[in-house]
Design a protein around this motif. Structure first.
Motif, PDB file in Angstrom:
ATOM      1  N   ALA A 146       0.820  -1.212   0.000  1.00  0.00           N
ATOM      2  CA  ALA A 146       0.000   0.000   0.000  1.00  0.00           C
ATOM      3  C   ALA A 146       0.851   1.258   0.000  1.00  0.00           C
ATOM      4  O   ALA A 146       0.471   2.271  -0.596  1.00  0.00           O
ATOM      5  N   ALA A 147       1.997   1.205   0.655  1.00  0.00           N
ATOM      6  CA  ALA A 147       2.841   2.396   0.789  1.00  0.00           C
ATOM      7  C   ALA A 147       3.770   2.609  -0.392  1.00  0.00           C
ATOM      8  O   ALA A 147       4.369   3.690  -0.509  1.00  0.00           O
ATOM      9  N   SER A 148       3.884   1.622  -1.298  1.00  0.00           N
ATOM     10  CA  SER A 148       4.976   1.666  -2.269  1.00  0.00           C
ATOM     11  C   SER A 148       4.544   1.799  -3.724  1.00  0.00           C
ATOM     12  O   SER A 148       5.406   1.843  -4.608  1.00  0.00           O
ATOM     13  N   GLY A 149       3.253   1.855  -3.998  1.00  0.00           N
ATOM     14  CA  GLY A 149       2.817   1.864  -5.387  1.00  0.00           C
ATOM     15  C   GLY A 149       2.059   3.117  -5.762  1.00  0.00           C
ATOM     16  O   GLY A 149       1.849   4.020  -4.940  1.00  0.00           O
ATOM     17  N   PRO A 150       1.605   3.185  -7.008  1.00  0.00           N
ATOM     18  CA  PRO A 150       0.866   4.360  -7.480  1.00  0.00           C
ATOM     19  C   PRO A 150      -0.499   4.521  -6.825  1.00  0.00           C
ATOM     20  O   PRO A 150      -1.158   5.538  -7.010  1.00  0.00           O
ATOM     21  N   TRP A 151      -0.904   3.547  -6.057  1.00  0.00           N
ATOM     22  CA  TRP A 151      -2.180   3.582  -5.343  1.00  0.00           C
ATOM     23  C   TRP A 151      -2.043   4.161  -3.937  1.00  0.00           C
ATOM     24  O   TRP A 151      -3.022   4.268  -3.215  1.00  0.00           O
ATOM     25  N   ALA A 152      -0.813   4.512  -3.536  1.00  0.00           N
ATOM     26  CA  ALA A 152      -0.561   4.914  -2.144  1.00  0.00           C
ATOM     27  C   ALA A 152      -1.420   6.107  -1.723  1.00  0.00           C
ATOM     28  O   ALA A 152      -1.965   6.130  -0.614  1.00  0.00           O
ATOM     29  N   LYS A 153      -1.553   7.106  -2.592  1.00  0.00           N
ATOM     30  CA  LYS A 153      -2.329   8.294  -2.223  1.00  0.00           C
ATOM     31  C   LYS A 153      -3.790   7.941  -2.009  1.00  0.00           C
ATOM     32  O   LYS A 153      -4.440   8.451  -1.079  1.00  0.00           O
ATOM     33  N   ALA A 154      -4.337   7.063  -2.864  1.00  0.00           N
ATOM     34  CA  ALA A 154      -5.754   6.689  -2.747  1.00  0.00           C
ATOM     35  C   ALA A 154      -6.019   5.926  -1.458  1.00  0.00           C
ATOM     36  O   ALA A 154      -7.062   6.101  -0.820  1.00  0.00           O
TER      37      ALA A 154
END
Length: 260
Positions: A146-154
């Motif tokens: 969750a903290a390391s990908g392009p989805w982290a902000k969402a």
């Protein structure tokens, strides 16, 4: 969060029901008049209560309309109502409050468990079982991905999505309830579930712990998250001698009886 998926949840129903049965077996009641299945889900735990206490009035409560519909289809003679364990209060004192795999979703256990215990009639029992797996690879890797990908902000803070800091140590639950109860039992058990492969482990947690991570994502983000997560799960859980993976799943159990 989006509503629960009963079909996905019940894909591993035998494994999910095993701790529910072991919790019920330790309830020191011969014949409760009124029993509440708090967080009843699709009714698998409610069916256990009904089989042990066929003369009791049994009510299942859950926040999920889909789960309640599934429970009503399974047990059409019982009552199932929409209610939130965090705020729910019964109209009269209860003989059994049974909460299997639900209270881990709620905060402020030092307030929540004594409040639930206070809803019991004299001689009543609060029986609780909760997954205690936030330190296991399944959940540690959720937070890592969750903290390391392009989805982290969402997703936001992985610790919030992962419910870190909500549960107490087993001894903490004993200290919380022992001053209030005539008798308290607390124990912790680690199950080791046989899973076909890494994808099966992902399917298991997708029905539960992964939900707060996946719900904020669009379809492409969700697919990317799941692919990255499954790759890490595949590396974390080695194949055993028969090719299966063993999913270690610790759980905490609490049975507290009120003085008669």
């Amino acid at each position: 969060m989006a509503d629960w998926n009963p079909a996905l949840y019940t894909r591993f129903e035998d494994e999910r029901t095993r701790p529910a049965a072991e919790l019920l077996a330790r309830v020191p009641l011969d014949g409760p008049a009124l029993a509440i299945d708090l967080g009843c889900g699709p009714g698998n735990s409610t069916a256990l209560i009904a089989a042990r206490y066929p003369e009791a009035e049994i009510v299942g409560l859950d926040t999920s309309p889909a789960m309640l519909d599934s429970a009503r289809a399974r047990l059409p003679t019982l009552r199932f109502n929409l209610a939130d364990a965090a705020t729910w209060a019964p109209e009269r004192a209860l003989d059994l409050i049974y909460a299997s795999a639900v209270l881990q979703w709620l905060p402020d256990h030092p307030t929540l468990l004594p409040r639930l215990f206070g809803l019991l009639a004299p001689g009543g029992v609060l029986a609780v079982q909760m997954p205690d797996n936030l330190a296991e690879p399944t959940h540690r890797l959720m937070r890592e991905v969750a903290a390391s990908g392009p989805w982290a902000k969402a997703i936001g803070d992985p610790a919030v999505a992962g419910r870190l800091g909500r549960m107490l140590e087993p001894a903490g639950y004993y200290d919380l309830l022992a001053p209030l109860a005539a008798e308290v039992e607390v124990w912790r058990t680690a199950y080791h579930h046989r899973m076909a492969d890494a994808a099966a482990i992902v399917s298991w947690v997708r029905a539960t712990g992964l939900r707060p991570f996946l719900d904020p994502l669009d379809a492409d983000q969700r697919a990317g998250f799941l692919a990255a997560y499954e790759a890490k799960i595949d590396a974390a859980y080695d194949p055993r001698a028969d090719g299966r993976r063993l999913l270690a799943f610790p759980r905490v159990f609490i049975v507290a009886r009120k003085a008669s």
